[in-house]
Scaffold this motif. Structure first.
Motif, PDB file in Angstrom:
ATOM      1  N   MET A   1      -7.165  36.266  31.124  1.00 16.98           N
ATOM      2  CA  MET A   1      -8.326  36.843  30.450  1.00 16.98           C
ATOM      3  C   MET A   1      -7.872  37.753  29.323  1.00 16.98           C
ATOM      4  O   MET A   1      -6.954  38.553  29.497  1.00 16.98           O
ATOM      5  CB  MET A   1      -9.182  37.627  31.447  1.00 16.98           C
ATOM      6  N   GLY A   2      -8.525  37.645  28.185  1.00 17.45           N
ATOM      7  CA  GLY A   2      -8.286  38.553  27.081  1.00 17.45           C
ATOM      8  C   GLY A   2      -9.513  39.411  26.834  1.00 17.45           C
ATOM      9  O   GLY A   2     -10.589  39.159  27.385  1.00 17.45           O
ATOM     10  N   THR A   3      -9.375  40.430  26.014  1.00 18.13           N
ATOM     11  CA  THR A   3     -10.509  41.273  25.642  1.00 18.13           C
ATOM     12  C   THR A   3     -10.446  41.577  24.157  1.00 18.13           C
ATOM     13  O   THR A   3      -9.383  41.527  23.527  1.00 18.13           O
ATOM     14  CB  THR A   3     -10.528  42.600  26.423  1.00 18.13           C
ATOM     15  N   THR A   4     -11.610  41.883  23.634  1.00 23.35           N
ATOM     16  CA  THR A   4     -11.712  42.385  22.268  1.00 23.35           C
ATOM     17  C   THR A   4     -12.734  43.506  22.279  1.00 23.35           C
ATOM     18  O   THR A   4     -13.449  43.702  23.262  1.00 23.35           O
ATOM     19  CB  THR A   4     -12.105  41.266  21.289  1.00 23.35           C
ATOM     20  N   CYS A   5     -12.807  44.251  21.196  1.00 25.58           N
ATOM     21  CA  CYS A   5     -13.689  45.410  21.146  1.00 25.58           C
ATOM     22  C   CYS A   5     -14.737  45.194  20.063  1.00 25.58           C
ATOM     23  O   CYS A   5     -14.402  44.914  18.909  1.00 25.58           O
ATOM     24  CB  CYS A   5     -12.878  46.671  20.857  1.00 25.58           C
ATOM     25  N   SER A   6     -16.002  45.297  20.442  1.00 25.08           N
ATOM     26  CA  SER A   6     -17.091  45.144  19.492  1.00 25.08           C
ATOM     27  C   SER A   6     -17.209  46.390  18.612  1.00 25.08           C
ATOM     28  O   SER A   6     -16.568  47.412  18.849  1.00 25.08           O
ATOM     29  CB  SER A   6     -18.394  44.882  20.239  1.00 25.08           C
ATOM     30  N   ALA A   7     -18.060  46.301  17.607  1.00 29.08           N
ATOM     31  CA  ALA A   7     -18.175  47.387  16.630  1.00 29.08           C
ATOM     32  C   ALA A   7     -18.624  48.699  17.262  1.00 29.08           C
ATOM     33  O   ALA A   7     -18.259  49.773  16.776  1.00 29.08           O
ATOM     34  CB  ALA A   7     -19.143  46.979  15.520  1.00 29.08           C
ATOM     35  N   ASP A   8     -19.412  48.628  18.352  1.00 28.49           N
ATOM     36  CA  ASP A   8     -19.874  49.865  18.986  1.00 28.49           C
ATOM     37  C   ASP A   8     -18.962  50.320  20.109  1.00 28.49           C
ATOM     38  O   ASP A   8     -19.310  51.235  20.859  1.00 28.49           O
ATOM     39  CB  ASP A   8     -21.313  49.703  19.496  1.00 28.49           C
ATOM     40  N   GLY A   9     -17.777  49.688  20.243  1.00 30.18           N
ATOM     41  CA  GLY A   9     -16.808  50.083  21.256  1.00 30.18           C
ATOM     42  C   GLY A   9     -16.899  49.322  22.557  1.00 30.18           C
ATOM     43  O   GLY A   9     -16.083  49.551  23.458  1.00 30.18           O
ATOM     44  N   THR A  10     -17.873  48.425  22.690  1.00 28.81           N
ATOM     45  CA  THR A  10     -18.024  47.665  23.928  1.00 28.81           C
ATOM     46  C   THR A  10     -16.888  46.661  24.067  1.00 28.81           C
ATOM     47  O   THR A  10     -16.582  45.922  23.136  1.00 28.81           O
ATOM     48  CB  THR A  10     -19.371  46.915  23.938  1.00 28.81           C
ATOM     49  N   VAL A  11     -16.287  46.635  25.254  1.00 29.95           N
ATOM     50  CA  VAL A  11     -15.216  45.677  25.540  1.00 29.95           C
ATOM     51  C   VAL A  11     -15.842  44.337  25.909  1.00 29.95           C
ATOM     52  O   VAL A  11     -16.709  44.267  26.791  1.00 29.95           O
ATOM     53  CB  VAL A  11     -14.313  46.173  26.682  1.00 29.95           C
ATOM     54  N   ILE A  12     -15.411  43.288  25.232  1.00 31.81           N
ATOM     55  CA  ILE A  12     -15.909  41.930  25.470  1.00 31.81           C
ATOM     56  C   ILE A  12     -14.754  41.089  26.009  1.00 31.81           C
ATOM     57  O   ILE A  12     -13.698  40.989  25.371  1.00 31.81           O
ATOM     58  CB  ILE A  12     -16.469  41.305  24.179  1.00 31.81           C
ATOM     59  N   ALA A  13     -14.963  40.511  27.194  1.00 31.52           N
ATOM     60  CA  ALA A  13     -13.926  39.741  27.877  1.00 31.52           C
ATOM     61  C   ALA A  13     -14.092  38.253  27.595  1.00 31.52           C
ATOM     62  O   ALA A  13     -15.220  37.756  27.486  1.00 31.52           O
ATOM     63  CB  ALA A  13     -13.994  39.992  29.379  1.00 31.52           C
ATOM     64  N   PHE A  14     -12.963  37.565  27.507  1.00 24.76           N
ATOM     65  CA  PHE A  14     -13.014  36.121  27.270  1.00 24.76           C
ATOM     66  C   PHE A  14     -11.799  35.447  27.887  1.00 24.76           C
ATOM     67  O   PHE A  14     -10.743  36.059  28.064  1.00 24.76           O
ATOM     68  CB  PHE A  14     -13.079  35.812  25.765  1.00 24.76           C
ATOM     69  N   ASP A  15     -11.971  34.169  28.182  1.00 25.34           N
ATOM     70  CA  ASP A  15     -10.851  33.305  28.541  1.00 25.34           C
ATOM     71  C   ASP A  15     -10.469  32.498  27.309  1.00 25.34           C
ATOM     72  O   ASP A  15     -11.347  32.037  26.564  1.00 25.34           O
ATOM     73  CB  ASP A  15     -11.238  32.342  29.673  1.00 25.34           C
ATOM     74  N   ARG A  16      -9.169  32.332  27.109  1.00 24.97           N
ATOM     75  CA  ARG A  16      -8.663  31.533  25.992  1.00 24.97           C
ATOM     76  C   ARG A  16      -7.899  30.346  26.585  1.00 24.97           C
ATOM     77  O   ARG A  16      -6.963  30.526  27.363  1.00 24.97           O
ATOM     78  CB  ARG A  16      -7.747  32.355  25.094  1.00 24.97           C
ATOM     79  N   LEU A  17      -8.295  29.132  26.186  1.00 25.64           N
ATOM     80  CA  LEU A  17      -7.669  27.918  26.687  1.00 25.64           C
ATOM     81  C   LEU A  17      -7.256  27.037  25.526  1.00 25.64           C
ATOM     82  O   LEU A  17      -7.930  27.005  24.485  1.00 25.64           O
ATOM     83  CB  LEU A  17      -8.623  27.115  27.576  1.00 25.64           C
ATOM     84  N   GLY A  18      -6.177  26.294  25.684  1.00 27.73           N
ATOM     85  CA  GLY A  18      -5.781  25.281  24.718  1.00 27.73           C
ATOM     86  C   GLY A  18      -5.161  25.847  23.459  1.00 27.73           C
ATOM     87  O   GLY A  18      -4.856  27.037  23.355  1.00 27.73           O
ATOM     88  N   ALA A  19      -4.971  24.950  22.489  1.00 29.67           N
ATOM     89  CA  ALA A  19      -4.372  25.318  21.209  1.00 29.67           C
ATOM     90  C   ALA A  19      -4.940  24.415  20.127  1.00 29.67           C
ATOM     91  O   ALA A  19      -5.151  23.224  20.346  1.00 29.67           O
ATOM     92  CB  ALA A  19      -2.857  25.185  21.260  1.00 29.67           C
ATOM     93  N   GLY A  20      -5.195  24.996  18.967  1.00 27.85           N
ATOM     94  CA  GLY A  20      -5.754  24.246  17.857  1.00 27.85           C
ATOM     95  C   GLY A  20      -6.881  25.017  17.219  1.00 27.85           C
ATOM     96  O   GLY A  20      -6.980  26.246  17.359  1.00 27.85           O
ATOM     97  N   GLU A  21      -7.745  24.319  16.489  1.00 30.59           N
ATOM     98  CA  GLU A  21      -8.875  24.972  15.831  1.00 30.59           C
ATOM     99  C   GLU A  21      -9.794  25.599  16.879  1.00 30.59           C
ATOM    100  O   GLU A  21     -10.075  24.993  17.916  1.00 30.59           O
ATOM    101  CB  GLU A  21      -9.653  23.959  14.981  1.00 30.59           C
ATOM    102  N   PRO A  22     -10.272  26.821  16.631  1.00 30.64           N
ATOM    103  CA  PRO A  22     -11.019  27.525  17.674  1.00 30.64           C
ATOM    104  C   PRO A  22     -12.492  27.142  17.744  1.00 30.64           C
ATOM    105  O   PRO A  22     -13.142  26.880  16.729  1.00 30.64           O
ATOM    106  CB  PRO A  22     -10.870  28.994  17.267  1.00 30.64           C
ATOM    107  N   VAL A  23     -13.012  27.157  18.972  1.00 34.45           N
ATOM    108  CA  VAL A  23     -14.446  27.039  19.229  1.00 34.45           C
ATOM    109  C   VAL A  23     -14.807  28.079  20.281  1.00 34.45           C
ATOM    110  O   VAL A  23     -14.068  28.300  21.239  1.00 34.45           O
ATOM    111  CB  VAL A  23     -14.829  25.619  19.688  1.00 34.45           C
ATOM    112  N   ILE A  24     -15.933  28.730  20.086  1.00 41.27           N
ATOM    113  CA  ILE A  24     -16.392  29.804  20.963  1.00 41.27           C
ATOM    114  C   ILE A  24     -17.653  29.336  21.681  1.00 41.27           C
ATOM    115  O   ILE A  24     -18.555  28.753  21.066  1.00 41.27           O
ATOM    116  CB  ILE A  24     -16.672  31.082  20.149  1.00 41.27           C
TER     117      ILE A  24
END
Length: 256
Positions: A1-24
């Protein structure tokens, strides 16, 4: 699991799978990113898939007061984590959020939408307003279970089916994220198409199931008509609870 931080400071969690052009992947109401776990695995051949928890769900944080603009900023943060540009797939009310994000100018390269639940009949604004008011009352009084039940009835589940689900193991996780039902109600607004769709230049595919009902096709055609580069495709034999084994090949072909 990875995380990123939104503009208001909220932590957003995500799973990252595979390699290549990204799709969310953007989930709909009453769901965490787990709803897309199978789809993410199927898509992660030849591309990078970021499957994230919207704010207030799963492993993501939340910051009040809520605004749709904050959710658009969340998606912007996930796009930045993907490399600055990405294709986006939105599921149900997540499709509406993805459309709003594209209209707001986020760097979305391609946009795929599964049955955005726009309600375009004359009675839709009144129904949306009544639902939002009753939902707000349930949540303000701490009646999360009643809020979930209201949502389920609003999408057409019979009372006896809702009662059965209420006794199942899946009920507690839905109660846990019940406050986010109000977030989806805000994303949907009065059920009409959002402003600014004429400025969305990303190639867009709107998918619907042949068994969902006429509202889905009506909404899809309205979205396609409003977009400069939109098209509609029907998945035979599918309803709103789509099979990922059926949808993902069409999505993968569109993404390239």
């Amino acid at each position: 699991m990875g995380t990123t931080c939104s503009a208001d400071g909220t932590v957003i969690a995500f799973d990252r799978l595979g390699a290549g052009e990204p799709v969310i992947l953007v989930s709909g109401a009453s769901c965490t990113r787990g709803v897309h776990a199978q789809a993410a695995g199927l898509l992660a051949t030849g591309r990078t898939v970021l499957n994230y928890d919207r704010r207030g769900r799963g492993d993501s944080g939340d910051t009040l007061p809520y605004a749709v603009e904050r959710e658009i900023e969340d998606l912007a943060a996930v796009i930045e984590a993907a490399g600055g540009r990405a294709a986006v797939f939105g599921n149900s009310s997540g499709a509406v959020l993805a459309l709003r994000a594209a209209a707001a100018g986020l760097p979305i390269t391609r946009l795929a939408l599964w049955e955005p639940p726009f309600q375009l009949d004359a009675g839709a604004p009144g129904r949306s307003r009544a639902y939002a008011e009753e939902l707000a009352a349930c949540l303000a009084e701490g009646r999360r279970g009643d809020a979930v039940a209201l949502f389920m009835r609003s999408v057409g589940l019979p009372p006896e089916v809702v009662a059965g689900i209420r006794q199942s193991p899946m009920w507690a996780p839905m109660e846990a994220i019940a406050p986010t039902l109000a977030y989806d109600a805000a994303v949907l607004g009065d059920g009409a198409l959002p402003a600014g769709l004429a400025g969305v230049t990303a190639p867009t595919l709107v998918l619907t199931g042949s068994r969902t009902g006429p509202w889905a096709e009506t909404a899809a055609r309205a979205v396609v008509d409003a977009l400069p580069a939109g098209r509609h495709a029907v998945l035979d034999g599918q309803d709103h609870n789509v099979s990922w084994e059926v949808l993902v090949p069409r999505l993968a072909a569109f993404l390239g």
